[in-house]
Write an enzyme that holds these catalytic residues in place. Sequence first.
Site, mmCIF file in Angstrom:
data_model
loop_
_atom_site.group_PDB
_atom_site.id
_atom_site.type_symbol
_atom_site.label_atom_id
_atom_site.label_comp_id
_atom_site.label_asym_id
_atom_site.label_seq_id
_atom_site.Cartn_x
_atom_site.Cartn_y
_atom_site.Cartn_z
ATOM 1 N N SER A 99 0.827 -1.220 0.000
ATOM 2 C CA SER A 99 0.000 0.000 0.000
ATOM 3 C C SER A 99 0.853 1.258 0.000
ATOM 4 O O SER A 99 0.386 2.322 -0.350
ATOM 5 C CB SER A 99 -0.931 -0.003 1.208
ATOM 6 O OG SER A 99 -0.182 -0.074 2.414
ATOM 7 N N LYS A 100 2.108 1.170 0.448
ATOM 8 C CA LYS A 100 3.032 2.311 0.449
ATOM 9 C C LYS A 100 2.421 3.553 1.074
ATOM 10 O O LYS A 100 2.636 4.677 0.607
ATOM 11 C CB LYS A 100 3.541 2.591 -0.970
ATOM 12 C CG LYS A 100 4.248 1.375 -1.587
ATOM 13 C CD LYS A 100 4.889 1.673 -2.915
ATOM 14 C CE LYS A 100 5.696 0.497 -3.449
ATOM 15 N NZ LYS A 100 4.922 -0.683 -3.854
ATOM 16 N N ARG A 101 1.650 3.376 2.140
ATOM 17 C CA ARG A 101 0.995 4.502 2.796
ATOM 18 C C ARG A 101 2.017 5.368 3.513
ATOM 19 O O ARG A 101 3.113 4.906 3.875
ATOM 20 C CB ARG A 101 -0.064 4.000 3.787
ATOM 21 C CG ARG A 101 -1.191 3.201 3.145
ATOM 22 C CD ARG A 101 -1.852 3.926 1.999
ATOM 23 N NE ARG A 101 -3.131 3.326 1.620
ATOM 24 C CZ ARG A 101 -3.447 2.923 0.393
ATOM 25 N NH1 ARG A 101 -2.576 3.033 -0.594
ATOM 26 N NH2 ARG A 101 -4.636 2.418 0.132
#
Lengths: 305, 305
Positions: A99-101
């Site tokens: 998700s690379k949040r």
Amino acid sequence: MIFVEKLIELIKEKKSVVCMGLDPRMDNDGQIPKYLIDNFNKPNEIITEFNKSLIDNAYDLIPIIKPQIAFYEKYDALTALKETINYAHKKDLLVILDSKRNDIGSTSEAYAHSNFKVYGADACTVNAYFGIDGVQPFLDYIDKGVFILVKTSNPSSREFQNLFTAEMRGIPDTQIETTAKEIKLERNYIYMARLVNKWGKNLTDFSGYHNLGVVVGATYPDELKRIREILKNSFILIPGYGAQGAQAKDIKYGFKSEGLGGIVNSSRSIMFAYHNKNYPPEKFGKAAREEIIDMNKKINKEIGI
Amino acid sequence: MIFVEKLIELIKEKKSVVCMGLDPRMDNDGQIPKYLIDNFNKPNEIITEFNKSLIDNAYDLIPIIKPQIAFYEKYDALTALKETINYAHKKDLLVILDSKRNDIGSTSEAYAHSNFKVYGADACTVNAYFGIDGVQPFLDYIDKGVFILVKTSNPSSREFQNLFTAEMRGIPDTQIETTAKEIKLERNYIYMARLVNKWGKNLTDFSGYHNLGVVVGATYPDELKRIREILKNSFILIPGYGAQGAQAKDIKYGFKSEGLGGIVNSSRSIMFAYHNKNYPPEKFGKAAREEIIDMNKKINKEIGI
């Protein structure tokens, strides 16, 4: 159970470090087979059906899967994401949600909750441009895994990540311009790896590894080697195998001598293997299984497990 | 209509550069009022009702809103996000979706689609750690706005963003260690601003601005000034006003002489203004309206519109 502990157990049990990426694509030929799109009406159903078949064909061969949330968002199919993760857990697979949040602390708390509690992932990827504030809320889930982006697999990753960072050793900010000769130069991605090393210092180890890992593209083997040396207690998630061009020999530097320390992700080369192997679309599961067996064989030979 | 063109039109019409952040929080006192949580059963309904009331009280006073997607993901309430964006459009408001998405190109394409087509935003925030590969798919939507993270508002933003980057002017990589004296030092966030400047060079201008903007925290006024000088054709989204501690005097350097070039976001100070103003929870909309009027007045005085 603790993420990294379970990961090591599954790697040893299945003799595999392969991670199957589940990035459903429905737009072009050679992606989710047309007969599935025709048989199931809605994206949630199409994707769930496709993913379950892939999992059925892969679960005994691999320790972990990695759904890329962007594609579930694209097709408004987050129900399929949750069902996929749930199904993977029933088959005793671990799940990294890619998700690379990233955000300020109070917002990262919300993202950590959604990744781990709403979607149900065992680990996720995080972009640490914000520094520790944005990472800590994920680490607060002490049983979960976190993979920080260090050196990404794409061509333009050099544009920012490869800039030279001038590390100041005991020099006050105000004197920096006049003391250039004392500066130690390192690239941004190396500095990011060092930050991860610092953040991981107080985390609990299991068999020499803790839950804070990193992402380093298989497309950059030299960088992988450097980062492996810096981060002795981190697992490295290595994407870019297959469709993005990296091969088994490129990933070996991500591993430690006992064959642990890395997981190698491939998405398109596994999911859409039926296309490369010239199988009919109905055999996409069989083709994926063969591709995984081939990956396991090639990679295990390089890393010595 | 082109995002930046519409933004300038609405700023002039409403004489406001305030952006209302919509980050629904239901966990603690002083957040979404308890009577709303009791009256409406499900998060989607509670949040939609709350947001619509805020929009009803704000739409004639401001040009734009900014929902933070993390909170909609946390409560599994993306339907509320879509309904909020749809309702804002009916009230002639623009919408920045604060999503800070980032990935390799083919995955960023999926994120751009979800942000602009599935959720329906007019603009979104993007983390450019991947370089141009991960940004271009957003820019390919030529009518949409994109705001790149440059200097974020949180305390630990210095940890990575404030590192000194050693810019190499015509020096081959292999000679860098031996030619330290020729190196020009700049901080990472300045270099990120320069990358944005480069990426924006060929974009179409409308009244002196194009669709590629940046995010700079109001909590760092000196940095804001520097970045305003570098990016003459970009709008700056300035978060951190209010709850994060910044005041009207801190944001003025984000604006150009004609009072354009910036939008100032406040989320908690507007949404939960009823708490600070000691109003009963039922008056949350009235309290938000008064807070916006106060913000408009204080900010307009500083920037001269």
